[in-house]
Each structure stands twice: as C-alpha cells, then as structure tokens.
Design an enzyme around this catalytic site. Structure first.
Site, PDB file in Angstrom:
ATOM      1  N   CYS A  65       0.809  -1.223   0.000  1.00  0.00           N
ATOM      2  CA  CYS A  65       0.000   0.000   0.000  1.00  0.00           C
ATOM      3  C   CYS A  65       0.839   1.268   0.000  1.00  0.00           C
ATOM      4  O   CYS A  65       0.449   2.283  -0.574  1.00  0.00           O
ATOM      5  CB  CYS A  65      -0.979   0.001   1.174  1.00  0.00           C
ATOM      6  SG  CYS A  65      -0.202  -0.050   2.803  1.00  0.00           S
ATOM      7  N   CYS A  88       8.252  44.579   2.466  1.00  0.00           N
ATOM      8  CA  CYS A  88       7.982  44.888   3.862  1.00  0.00           C
ATOM      9  C   CYS A  88       6.536  44.494   4.166  1.00  0.00           C
ATOM     10  O   CYS A  88       5.611  44.836   3.409  1.00  0.00           O
ATOM     11  CB  CYS A  88       8.203  46.371   4.138  1.00  0.00           C
ATOM     12  SG  CYS A  88       7.699  46.890   5.794  1.00  0.00           S
ATOM     13  N   CYS A 145      10.162  50.985   8.705  1.00  0.00           N
ATOM     14  CA  CYS A 145       9.202  50.236   9.517  1.00  0.00           C
ATOM     15  C   CYS A 145       9.908  49.426  10.603  1.00  0.00           C
ATOM     16  O   CYS A 145       9.384  49.284  11.720  1.00  0.00           O
ATOM     17  CB  CYS A 145       8.373  49.315   8.633  1.00  0.00           C
ATOM     18  SG  CYS A 145       7.226  50.182   7.522  1.00  0.00           S
ATOM     19  N   HIS A 150      -1.792   1.478   7.307  1.00  0.00           N
ATOM     20  CA  HIS A 150      -2.307   1.326   5.942  1.00  0.00           C
ATOM     21  C   HIS A 150      -2.340   2.695   5.260  1.00  0.00           C
ATOM     22  O   HIS A 150      -2.916   3.645   5.793  1.00  0.00           O
ATOM     23  CB  HIS A 150      -3.708   0.715   5.957  1.00  0.00           C
ATOM     24  CG  HIS A 150      -4.288   0.525   4.586  1.00  0.00           C
ATOM     25  ND1 HIS A 150      -3.698  -0.287   3.642  1.00  0.00           N
ATOM     26  CD2 HIS A 150      -5.394   1.054   3.993  1.00  0.00           C
ATOM     27  CE1 HIS A 150      -4.416  -0.262   2.531  1.00  0.00           C
ATOM     28  NE2 HIS A 150      -5.448   0.544   2.716  1.00  0.00           N
TER      29      HIS A 150
END
Length: 773
Positions: free
Chosen positions: A424, A606, A638, A688
């Site tokens: 699987c 920014c 900033c 599984h």
C-alpha cells in the site's frame, strides 16, 4: 514500514569540531541502503557519513561526521546504550565492552543482582525490552531489564511490573525494578540456599491441538496430516492424525503416532521434502508452464490448499532427476531460508523457502483473470516476467488524466493500482505522483544506466502508462517493480515488508534514476540537498489547528533554514511521533504554499508598507500582531518603528540578501509571489496508506484511492482497489478554522476525516514545471 534492522547504528567516540553541539557518546544512525550507496560511491573508503543523531533536540536533522569519530553498534548494543540518559555515561559503558557483552547474553529467567538505592538486590529477569515507543524519528528505544526481586530483597523495589500504566510483567507491589544494563550483573550462586532464586523452567515446546496441520515420521518417511484427537494410554501420549496417505500407500486414512514424533506445521526432510506428492489437482495445473522463470509469481497446491510465492531458483538437486523450483512463499509456510541439503540456493526470511517440482507450479491465479466477476474488468498486459525493454522506435508518452477524463477512466472498483502483500505504501505513492500530475515525469524518460533501464521501463510501461490510459494497474506489476528493487540490493525485504513511502521514493529517484535532488536548503551559508522534507517543530510552538503553510514556516524558523531555490516538487512529511502518534488532531491542507518569504535570495516586500524589505526579525515571527503566517521582514523605516516598542528593543535583526543590480522603487508595488499548488496527500491509519488527489481547479475536485479497499476470497483471493470522488473535502476546506475545529472526526462526511486527521505526506508542485502543457 521500516524496522529497526533496516538501519546501521554508531556511537560518537570523539567530539567533532563541527557541529560542535554533538558530544562524544551520542548515538546516531543511518539507513542501511543509504550507507551501502555512500560506500559504493566512495569506492569502499568512507571518510564521512551523513548520519542522524538520536534524541529530541536532534530530531530528524542530518549531519556529516567523520567516519573515524564513530564506532559501529549492533541493534542490541544501540538499544542497551540508548537506555542511558547521559552521553558521557554511554561512552563509559561502551568502552567497558565486557559489561555490554555480558548484558547481551542475559535472558528472561536469569538470576541477577541490580543496583537500587545504593544496594545490590537479588532478583530474576522477567522482562527485557523497551518501556516506551521510539521518540520522534528514532528507530529504537532504550532496552531496560524488568527484575522481580527475590528473598530478603522483596519489598525494596518500586513497581509491580507496571510502567506508565503499561504492564510488562507481574509481581507483588514494590517487588519489581526497571533498570538499564549498567546496573545489572549476573548472579553466580555459591550454594543452593532457599534465598537463591529458583531456576527458570525450560521453555515449553509448541503445543499441538486438534485441527493443527502436522508432520510426522514413519519408517523414515515424512508424512503430513491433520490432528483429529490427542490420546493418552498407559502414560504414553498419542496423536490421532488424518493422513494424506496411509501406511499401505493409499490416500486418506488415520494413524496414531507418539507425540514426540509429531511436529506442528509442514516440516519436510531433505531430500524427501522435494519429492512429497501433492494432493490431486486439476490436470492442466500439473502441466509444465513454459512461461515460468525466476521471479515468476506462482501458486502450488500443498496439503493445506493453495500457497503463493515467487520463484527464486530453478535447477536440479543431487539425487533427483526432476527440474526443481525454489519458492519464496508469501507466508511462513516453508521450511528454510533458501537452503536445501546444506546448499544455499537463494536468500529469504526464515520459513519462507520451499523446494518443489517445477511442474507443480502454475501462474498465480490471483493475478490472472482473478474471478468471473471481474474477468472483463482487468486489462491484460505484457508478460510480467520478461525483463526486456519494450521500446519500439521511441518512448510512448501518455499525459496525466485531465479533469474531464477522471470520471470516465479512473472512478470505480478495480481502478487505480491493485494492492498485494504490504504494497500500500508504494501503491499510494505512485498513484499520487503520476495519476494526475506530470511534475516528476522527467524521471520516466531521462537517460539512465543499462542495469537501471529495466526498472525505468517497468515504471513507465507497466505502471504509469496503464494507470493513465486504462485507469488500472495489476498488482503483479507492482510486485515486479518490488522484485527489481530487491534484486538491486537496496533492501532484502522489498517484496514482503511494508516500507515508508519516502524510502521507496528516495531509492527510485536517487539511487536508481539519479534524479537531481528536488529540494535545496540553505542553512548557515551552506546548501543541503534532499528529496523530501520532514517537518519538525520546537516545543515552544503554540499551534493548535495548523495549516501546512504554518507548519512549514515554523519548521524552517526553528531550524534556521531557507530555500536556495523554488522546488519543482515539494514533498513534505507531517510532524508525528512515529507512525502511531500524531502531533495534531487535525491539519488544514494549504491548497497553495507561498514560499516567497522562505527563499534565501530575492527581493521581499515589507509586511507593513510594501516597500523593499531589508531586515528580518526572527523574534517577531511568533508575534500575532503581525499575522499568523509569513516571515517578518521590514524596510528600514518600519523596522525602526516596530523595534522602538519597549517589548521589541532587544530583538535580533538580520540583513536580507538583495540581488545585485536590483533597483528599489520608492513607491510600494506588488512583487511576484512564488507559489506551489497541492496535488496529492498520502494518509496513514493503522499502518495502511491511502491517498487523496486534487485533480481539478474547483474545491470539490478531489478523489480518494485505496489499493486494498475490498477483498475477494481468503488466502487464495485478491485485493480490489477502488477510486471514488470525494467532493465533501471541499465543503470542509471552505469552513472557517473555528468551524473546522468543532468538527468531530467520526461524524465528518465521507472520507474527509482521513485527509484532515491522518495526513502523512503532502505533495506540492510548481505548475510552471509541468512536462505536458
């Protein structure tokens, strides 16, 4: 799924200069196939190893260490040393090899002394093994000894055999102790005094019960049958057996055999084992099959019925004129590990090898026209056992299924990839990668070594093309791929055991097809390459219902990583404590991953004003004032304002790399964002694997695939794969985080719970890298 035996273990015996935080005494490991690969590339002389250190603070991180700074360990030695908490203590007892060797010889029932509370107490070993599951990605846990104290030392312990609410053995309260090997010594008794522990009873032989299949010997002949009754006459125990052949040579009959001459299971003697007559079968089943060869999937009829396996050897055995076949059986119904008459013909796990006449074998009916119900539904392909390149002129190219083709080609039972024998993990990975995406199709066509071209051919012609054209791949072609991988020597158990999807993908992409690493990570000015990325989080995270975007950003932040370039395909492993324990109850899929801020180079905006960012603050990353996603980058103006706040004055800022020649604009503008789109998710529950595939642009365009959704028949039956639409996933993705958090998993519609609660691996792609446009 990997077992602890798939790794090689080492102990660091000398502290390296770099990385300096690894101490002598630290345990580390590397996958065995990876070690062999590195050894091959270095022509047998390794100077460095890319190892993973054990312990939460090193979880999942790989380091290049000089080989001469480490010593190899066996699995048992690694488990014993891992029970010690300090690196210095591990190193001390590793160098005291006598004690370590003695500990490896101890067994349940042995009399020992154990140091506890400054005293040496006498006891008997009642348990040896781990007390907890392996943490993080470690393949092993520490091995402890459970001791039941004896004589005058009873009552000086701390347990009744229970640790963390798990019972490992049973004794009276305060009469048990759990201790590492460093505190255990074997007891050599000087007398048979009452205080000496009682000797442990010999292990009992496997009990025989009514209904068991058994073997027994009569006049040196090996016979088989089923137990009808157990009788005792004058102290002698007899087993009443229904036989395939009685003492007169006739089929059927009943015989009484002393119990000491009876063995549980079908035990064959040599050379008689190869001459035992099979029960009657259909005449055509006993006709030699010209198409059978080594690696053919076959079935044989034994006394118990049909058994299934793979031919590993064909030839003659001394004393027998018949052509024989050595089978590796799917189940433990054999007699050896590939040895017959003292001669090894092939290798396989114990009790999986069986030697029979070749004419007794026939093609595995489970992979033929499996049943009348599905005979018309299973397309027939070319012979699976012919390892020849099927290329006429040029390679056939079939693009992935389009949104319009999904319902017509892929939806339904007996669709997708048919599972067989723990496949699987491979089924789900291949379906996810190739059904609706072409991002990794380049590896199907790239030039490769002649010995690897067969694997590439199987992958393209037997798996990918049938999946895209007919919507179905028979399980035998996945088994063919597994056999070819095993033949290359990357794992001795590719055809039998469950593996991790990432191990399979790395073997295919790196070791077989030599695909360029998908992921290039930048850390401390150095670039590391990888094919998958395991997400790890530090313990201080505050995530409760995270998105994949948040998980990736937090992981990069805590590890100090950046992307050196935008990957064409990004394979992300979700944070888990092993396969069994999830870190989060739910994870919200991010349909797009914005990786712009994760790049080590390139202009960034920014987050406040939109101008060119020149500084990054890692301390602001978890500040909710600036949002829950994205790295916190600022322009100089900033940044100065943000960090003038008293709570942020001592944040550490780092300068961003701005490409040479980039001209800054004074007005804010929108930079192009680098984004990846989600195309598949692998999920795991109780070992599984299944998968979800996002096949179209709408939120409801999801399909769910399970290679073993149903089964027809028992041991001689076959798995039924299924693909079905899962539009309910879109409904939950449209919910707000609060609404989604309030959803009870068991009440979620369809299979949506599997996606949100059991995600193991997310697959993202760059749409600009698609092979077919």
């Amino acid at each position: 799924m990997n077992s602890k035996d798939d790794y090689m273990y080492f102990i660091v015996t000398e502290k390296p200069e770099y990385p300096s935080h690894i101490n002598a005494g630290r345990l580390c490991y590397i996958k065995e196939y990876k070690y062999r690969s590195e050894l091959g590339r270095s022509s047998g002389s390794l100077t460095k190893l890319c190892i993973t250190c054990m312990g939460s603070s090193y979880a999942g991180l790989d380091y290049d260490l000089k080989r001469d700074l480490m010593e190899p360990l066996s699995v048992q030695e690694a488990e014993l040393l891992h029970a010690l908490t300090e690196d210095s203590e591990r190193l001390k007892w590793f160098r005291e090899r006598k004690t370590l060797r003695t500990a490896q010889d101890l067994a349940v029932g042995d009399a020992v002394t154990v140091e506890e509370g400054g005293e040496k107490l006498r006891g008997i070993i009642r348990y040896i093994g781990r007390l907890t599951e392996p943490k993080y990605s470690d393949p092993v846990s520490g091995a402890f000894f459970g001791i039941e104290l004896q004589g005058a030392d009873r009552g000086k312990g701390k347990t009744d055999g229970t640790y963390n609410f798990n019972s490992f053995f049973s004794c009276k309260p305060d009469c048990g102790v759990f201790a590492p090997f460093s505190r255990i010594r074997p007891l050599v008794p000087t007398s048979l005094s009452p205080s000496d522990p009682e000797p442990s009873p010999p292990p009992e032989t496997e009990r025989i019960a009514v209904g068991d299949r058994v073997s027994f010997f009569v006049d040196d002949q090996c016979c088989h049958g089923m137990v009808l009754n157990l009788q005792e006459t004058e102290g002698n125990k007899l087993v009443l057996i229904s036989t395939e052949m009685d003492e007169n040579g006739k089929r059927g009959g009943t015989v009484g055999v002393p119990i000491e001459c009876v063995f549980k299971g079908e035990v064959y003697r040599e050379p008689e084992s190869i001459n035992v007559d099979m029960p009657s079968a259909e005449p055509q089943a006993r006709v030699p099959h010209a198409g059978l060869s080594v690696n053919s999937l076959v079935e044989v009829t034994l006394a118990k019925g049909s058994s299934y396996g793979t031919i590993r050897w064909i030839g003659k055995i001394p004393g027998n004129t018949e052509t024989m076949a050595g089978l590796e059986l799917d189940e433990e119904e054999g007699v050896s590990d590939g040895v017959i008459q003292g001669d090894r013909k092939f290798r396989c796990p114990p009790k999986r090898a069986l030697f029979v006449k070749l004419r007794s074998c026939r093609p595995d009916s489970r992979f033929q026209n499996a049943s009348t119900n599905h005979r018309d539904e299973i397309p027939q392909h070319e012979d699976v056992d012919k390892d020849t390149l099927q290329i006429d002129g040029m390679l056939e190219t079939i693009p992935p299924l389009s949104t319009e083709d999904i319902n017509r080609v892929l939806i339904g039972r007996m669709k997708g990839i048919q599972g067989h024998c723990n496949s699987c993990y491979m089924d789900a990975a291949l379906f996810s990668l190739f059904s609706c995406s072409s991002v990794l199709d380049s590896m199907l066509f790239k030039a490769t070594q002649p010995q690897d071209a067969l694997i590439q051919n199987t992958l393209l012609h037997n798996i990918v093309n049938p999946l895209r054209s007919k919507g179905f791949v028979e399980g035998r072609y996945i088994m063919k791929l597994r056999q070819q991988l095993q033949k290359h020597g990357y794992s001795r158990s590719f055809t039998t055991d469950e593996k991790d999807p990432e191990e399979f993908l790395i073997v295919i992409m790196h070791h077989i097809l030599a695909l360029e690493p998908l992921l290039k990570l930048s850390a401390g000015g150095k670039v590391q390459e990888s094919y998958c990325y395991q997400i790890f989080l530090d313990q201080s995270h505050s995530l409760v219902l995270p998105t994949v975007q948040q998980l990736l950003e937090h992981s990069f932040h805590s590890a100090g990583l950046k992307l050196a370039e935008v990957p064409s395909c990004l394979i992300l492993q979700m944070p888990r404590f092993g396969k069994k324990f999830k870190m989060f109850d739910k994870i919200i899929p991010s349909l797009e991953l914005d990786v712009t801020d994760l790049l080590s180079e390139g202009p960034q905006q920014c987050i406040l004003c939109g101008r060119l960012a020149k500084q990054e603050c890692t301390d602001c990353f978890k500040d909710d004032v600036f949002g829950q996603t994205g790295f916190k980058v600022f322009c100089l103006t900033c940044s100065e304002k943000v960090h003038s706040h008293p709570q942020r004055r001592f944040h550490k800022l780092s300068a961003l790399e701005i490409p040479k020649g980039y001209h800054e604009r004074h007005a804010p503008h929108n930079l192009a964002r680098d984004k990846l789109e989600l195309f598949a998710v692998l999920c795991i529950e109780t070992s599984h694997y299944v998968s979800f595939v996002k096949y179209g642009p709408n939120s409801q365009d999801w399909i769910f695939f399970d290679s073993m959704a149903d089964r027809e028949g028992e041991t001689d039956g076959f798995n039924i794969p299924e693909v079905h639409a899962s539009p309910e996933v879109g409904m939950y993705l449209d919910m707000s985080p609060v609404e989604l958090a309030n959803q009870v998993p068991r009440d979620m519609k369809g299979v949506a719970k599997r996606l949100f609660c059991d995600a193991y691996m997310y697959l993202y792609q760059s749409t600009s890298m698609s092979l077919y446009c």
